[in-house]
Motif scaffolding. Structure first.
Motif, PDB file in Angstrom:
ATOM      1  N   GLN A   1       0.822  -1.201   0.000  1.00 22.65           N
ATOM      2  CA  GLN A   1       0.000   0.000   0.000  1.00 22.65           C
ATOM      3  C   GLN A   1       0.866   1.266   0.000  1.00 22.65           C
ATOM      4  O   GLN A   1       0.528   2.259  -0.634  1.00 22.65           O
ATOM      5  CB  GLN A   1      -0.944   0.004   1.210  1.00 22.65           C
ATOM      6  CG  GLN A   1      -1.927  -1.148   1.241  1.00 22.65           C
ATOM      7  CD  GLN A   1      -2.863  -1.179   0.051  1.00 22.65           C
ATOM      8  OE1 GLN A   1      -3.341  -0.147  -0.387  1.00 22.65           O
ATOM      9  NE2 GLN A   1      -3.114  -2.366  -0.466  1.00 22.65           N
ATOM     10  N   GLY A   2       2.004   1.221   0.686  1.00 19.17           N
ATOM     11  CA  GLY A   2       2.947   2.348   0.667  1.00 19.17           C
ATOM     12  C   GLY A   2       3.536   2.550  -0.715  1.00 19.17           C
ATOM     13  O   GLY A   2       3.681   3.682  -1.189  1.00 19.17           O
ATOM     14  N   GLN A   3       3.889   1.434  -1.366  1.00 17.47           N
ATOM     15  CA  GLN A   3       4.398   1.536  -2.742  1.00 17.47           C
ATOM     16  C   GLN A   3       3.325   2.097  -3.679  1.00 17.47           C
ATOM     17  O   GLN A   3       3.626   2.890  -4.579  1.00 17.47           O
ATOM     18  CB  GLN A   3       4.851   0.167  -3.238  1.00 17.47           C
ATOM     19  CG  GLN A   3       6.152  -0.305  -2.647  1.00 17.47           C
ATOM     20  CD  GLN A   3       6.525  -1.687  -3.153  1.00 17.47           C
ATOM     21  OE1 GLN A   3       5.670  -2.499  -3.514  1.00 17.47           O
ATOM     22  NE2 GLN A   3       7.824  -1.952  -3.185  1.00 17.47           N
ATOM     23  N   LEU A   4       2.083   1.692  -3.471  1.00 18.28           N
ATOM     24  CA  LEU A   4       0.982   2.199  -4.286  1.00 18.28           C
ATOM     25  C   LEU A   4       0.825   3.707  -4.090  1.00 18.28           C
ATOM     26  O   LEU A   4       0.585   4.441  -5.057  1.00 18.28           O
ATOM     27  CB  LEU A   4      -0.317   1.475  -3.919  1.00 18.28           C
ATOM     28  CG  LEU A   4      -1.550   1.835  -4.731  1.00 18.28           C
ATOM     29  CD1 LEU A   4      -1.340   1.478  -6.199  1.00 18.28           C
ATOM     30  CD2 LEU A   4      -2.763   1.107  -4.175  1.00 18.28           C
ATOM     31  N   PHE A   5       0.979   4.179  -2.864  1.00 18.37           N
ATOM     32  CA  PHE A   5       0.900   5.613  -2.600  1.00 18.37           C
ATOM     33  C   PHE A   5       1.996   6.363  -3.339  1.00 18.37           C
ATOM     34  O   PHE A   5       1.739   7.391  -3.974  1.00 18.37           O
ATOM     35  CB  PHE A   5       0.986   5.890  -1.095  1.00 18.37           C
ATOM     36  CG  PHE A   5       0.922   7.345  -0.754  1.00 18.37           C
ATOM     37  CD1 PHE A   5      -0.296   8.009  -0.742  1.00 18.37           C
ATOM     38  CD2 PHE A   5       2.071   8.058  -0.447  1.00 18.37           C
ATOM     39  CE1 PHE A   5      -0.375   9.359  -0.435  1.00 18.37           C
ATOM     40  CE2 PHE A   5       2.016   9.404  -0.141  1.00 18.37           C
ATOM     41  CZ  PHE A   5       0.784  10.056  -0.136  1.00 18.37           C
ATOM     42  N   VAL A   6       3.229   5.846  -3.296  1.00 17.41           N
ATOM     43  CA  VAL A   6       4.353   6.499  -3.988  1.00 17.41           C
ATOM     44  C   VAL A   6       4.113   6.486  -5.497  1.00 17.41           C
ATOM     45  O   VAL A   6       4.363   7.477  -6.188  1.00 17.41           O
ATOM     46  CB  VAL A   6       5.686   5.812  -3.605  1.00 17.41           C
ATOM     47  CG1 VAL A   6       6.817   6.326  -4.468  1.00 17.41           C
ATOM     48  CG2 VAL A   6       5.994   6.029  -2.139  1.00 17.41           C
ATOM     49  N   GLN A   7       3.603   5.375  -6.026  1.00 17.50           N
ATOM     50  CA  GLN A   7       3.289   5.311  -7.452  1.00 17.50           C
ATOM     51  C   GLN A   7       2.206   6.323  -7.817  1.00 17.50           C
ATOM     52  O   GLN A   7       2.261   6.939  -8.888  1.00 17.50           O
ATOM     53  CB  GLN A   7       2.830   3.905  -7.838  1.00 17.50           C
ATOM     54  CG  GLN A   7       3.945   2.891  -7.872  1.00 17.50           C
ATOM     55  CD  GLN A   7       3.423   1.482  -8.151  1.00 17.50           C
ATOM     56  OE1 GLN A   7       2.246   1.179  -7.924  1.00 17.50           O
ATOM     57  NE2 GLN A   7       4.302   0.633  -8.653  1.00 17.50           N
TER      58      GLN A   7
ATOM     59  N   LEU B   1      -5.213   1.768 -11.469  1.00 16.36           N
ATOM     60  CA  LEU B   1      -5.858   1.192 -10.282  1.00 16.36           C
ATOM     61  C   LEU B   1      -6.208  -0.277 -10.492  1.00 16.36           C
ATOM     62  O   LEU B   1      -6.105  -1.087  -9.569  1.00 16.36           O
ATOM     63  CB  LEU B   1      -7.110   1.984  -9.916  1.00 16.36           C
ATOM     64  CG  LEU B   1      -6.870   3.361  -9.324  1.00 16.36           C
ATOM     65  CD1 LEU B   1      -8.181   4.095  -9.150  1.00 16.36           C
ATOM     66  CD2 LEU B   1      -6.131   3.260  -8.008  1.00 16.36           C
ATOM     67  N   TYR B   2      -6.606  -0.620 -11.683  1.00 13.97           N
ATOM     68  CA  TYR B   2      -6.983  -2.005 -11.980  1.00 13.97           C
ATOM     69  C   TYR B   2      -5.766  -2.929 -11.877  1.00 13.97           C
ATOM     70  O   TYR B   2      -5.848  -4.019 -11.328  1.00 13.97           O
ATOM     71  CB  TYR B   2      -7.605  -2.083 -13.376  1.00 13.97           C
ATOM     72  CG  TYR B   2      -8.107  -3.453 -13.731  1.00 13.97           C
ATOM     73  CD1 TYR B   2      -9.269  -3.951 -13.153  1.00 13.97           C
ATOM     74  CD2 TYR B   2      -7.418  -4.251 -14.634  1.00 13.97           C
ATOM     75  CE1 TYR B   2      -9.741  -5.212 -13.467  1.00 13.97           C
ATOM     76  CE2 TYR B   2      -7.869  -5.513 -14.950  1.00 13.97           C
ATOM     77  CZ  TYR B   2      -9.036  -5.990 -14.365  1.00 13.97           C
ATOM     78  OH  TYR B   2      -9.486  -7.236 -14.682  1.00 13.97           O
TER      79      TYR B   2
ATOM     80  N   VAL C   1      -4.908   6.712  -2.571  1.00  6.95           N
ATOM     81  CA  VAL C   1      -4.381   6.775  -3.941  1.00  6.95           C
ATOM     82  C   VAL C   1      -4.752   8.120  -4.557  1.00  6.95           C
ATOM     83  O   VAL C   1      -3.905   8.787  -5.166  1.00  6.95           O
ATOM     84  CB  VAL C   1      -4.918   5.600  -4.792  1.00  6.95           C
ATOM     85  CG1 VAL C   1      -4.496   5.753  -6.242  1.00  6.95           C
ATOM     86  CG2 VAL C   1      -4.432   4.273  -4.245  1.00  6.95           C
ATOM     87  N   ILE C   2      -5.997   8.524  -4.383  1.00  6.48           N
ATOM     88  CA  ILE C   2      -6.428   9.828  -4.891  1.00  6.48           C
ATOM     89  C   ILE C   2      -5.658  10.941  -4.186  1.00  6.48           C
ATOM     90  O   ILE C   2      -5.219  11.908  -4.808  1.00  6.48           O
ATOM     91  CB  ILE C   2      -7.949  10.010  -4.707  1.00  6.48           C
ATOM     92  CG1 ILE C   2      -8.725   8.871  -5.389  1.00  6.48           C
ATOM     93  CG2 ILE C   2      -8.408  11.360  -5.213  1.00  6.48           C
ATOM     94  CD1 ILE C   2      -8.535   8.766  -6.872  1.00  6.48           C
TER      95      ILE C   2
ATOM     96  N   GLY D   1       0.980  14.615  -5.494  1.00  7.16           N
ATOM     97  CA  GLY D   1       1.969  14.677  -6.572  1.00  7.16           C
ATOM     98  C   GLY D   1       1.722  15.842  -7.507  1.00  7.16           C
ATOM     99  O   GLY D   1       2.649  16.555  -7.896  1.00  7.16           O
ATOM    100  N   MET D   2       0.450  16.065  -7.849  1.00  7.54           N
ATOM    101  CA  MET D   2       0.115  17.198  -8.724  1.00  7.54           C
ATOM    102  C   MET D   2       0.426  18.519  -8.027  1.00  7.54           C
ATOM    103  O   MET D   2       0.962  19.442  -8.649  1.00  7.54           O
ATOM    104  CB  MET D   2      -1.354  17.137  -9.124  1.00  7.54           C
ATOM    105  CG  MET D   2      -1.689  15.980 -10.027  1.00  7.54           C
ATOM    106  SD  MET D   2      -3.442  15.828 -10.274  1.00  7.54           S
ATOM    107  CE  MET D   2      -3.611  16.556 -11.866  1.00  7.54           C
ATOM    108  N   LEU D   3       0.097  18.603  -6.758  1.00 12.87           N
ATOM    109  CA  LEU D   3       0.369  19.820  -5.992  1.00 12.87           C
ATOM    110  C   LEU D   3       1.873  20.072  -5.879  1.00 12.87           C
ATOM    111  O   LEU D   3       2.344  21.198  -6.079  1.00 12.87           O
ATOM    112  CB  LEU D   3      -0.259  19.711  -4.601  1.00 12.87           C
ATOM    113  CG  LEU D   3      -0.237  20.952  -3.738  1.00 12.87           C
ATOM    114  CD1 LEU D   3      -1.141  22.018  -4.351  1.00 12.87           C
ATOM    115  CD2 LEU D   3      -0.683  20.619  -2.333  1.00 12.87           C
ATOM    116  N   LEU D   4       2.620  19.022  -5.589  1.00 16.64           N
ATOM    117  CA  LEU D   4       4.075  19.128  -5.465  1.00 16.64           C
ATOM    118  C   LEU D   4       4.700  19.610  -6.761  1.00 16.64           C
ATOM    119  O   LEU D   4       5.494  20.548  -6.775  1.00 16.64           O
ATOM    120  CB  LEU D   4       4.653  17.764  -5.050  1.00 16.64           C
ATOM    121  CG  LEU D   4       6.145  17.680  -4.828  1.00 16.64           C
ATOM    122  CD1 LEU D   4       6.505  18.407  -3.540  1.00 16.64           C
ATOM    123  CD2 LEU D   4       6.578  16.225  -4.743  1.00 16.64           C
TER     124      LEU D   4
END
Length: 163
Positions: free
Chosen positions: A9-15, A63-64, A75-76, A82-85
């Motif tokens: 889940q942490g890797q998914l957040f970074v992705q 996501l799939y 994830v959202i 990421g967009m803000l950064l």
């Protein structure tokens, strides 16, 4: 020791953060194109619509593949982060430098085309005058044909009225 599911889940957040950065970078490329090739509001709206629809499909695919299609809030949030950064740090620099670079490249290509086309324009000048003469005589012949067709149409109408 961190459990494998939390690690995933942490890797998914970074992705998701990198996905948000990539998505905004692609939108910046679209903004650069808009600044170089200026066009109207309707066209910009169509471009935006296609961009966000394609982004939604790519997000769904992401996501799939990564999370079995489950939409998770983090994830959202990661995409938003990421967009803000990217938007607050690099977006302005990328758009300005990309616009400057693309305008210089387009200007250079335009200059090269103009330089190579100059002899062709000089050679085509006499041909252009003869084409203009032909066009003018074509106008005269068009008027003649139009008059003849009008006369013929009047005769046909008169014949039909007599019946």
């Amino acid at each position: 020791m961190v459990s494998p599911e939390i690690w995933q889940q942490g890797q998914l957040f970074v992705q998701a953060v990198f996905f948000g950065i990539a998505m905004l970078f692609v939108y910046d490329l679209l903004r650069i194109f808009r600044r170089v090739a200026i066009h109207g509001t309707v066209w910009i709206a169509v471009e935006d619509m296609f961009f966000w629809v394609i982004s939604a499909f790519v997000l769904f695919q992401f996501l799939y593949q990564e999370n079995d299609g489950k939409v998770r809030g983090f994830v959202i949030l990661g995409m938003f982060f990421g967009m803000l950064l990217y938007g607050k740090s690099f977006s302005c620099i990328v758009v300005r430098s990309g616009t400057f670079l693309l305008k210089k490249i387009c200007g250079g290509v335009w200059w090269i085309c103009q330089t190579f086309m100059k002899p062709v324009r000089i050679l085509m000048k006499p041909i252009g005058k003869s084409v203009q003469r032909l066009y003018r005589t074509g106008k005269k012949s068009n008027r003649y044909v139009k008059k003849r067709l009008k006369k013929l149409w009047k005769a046909v109408r008169m014949s039909l009225c007599k019946l």
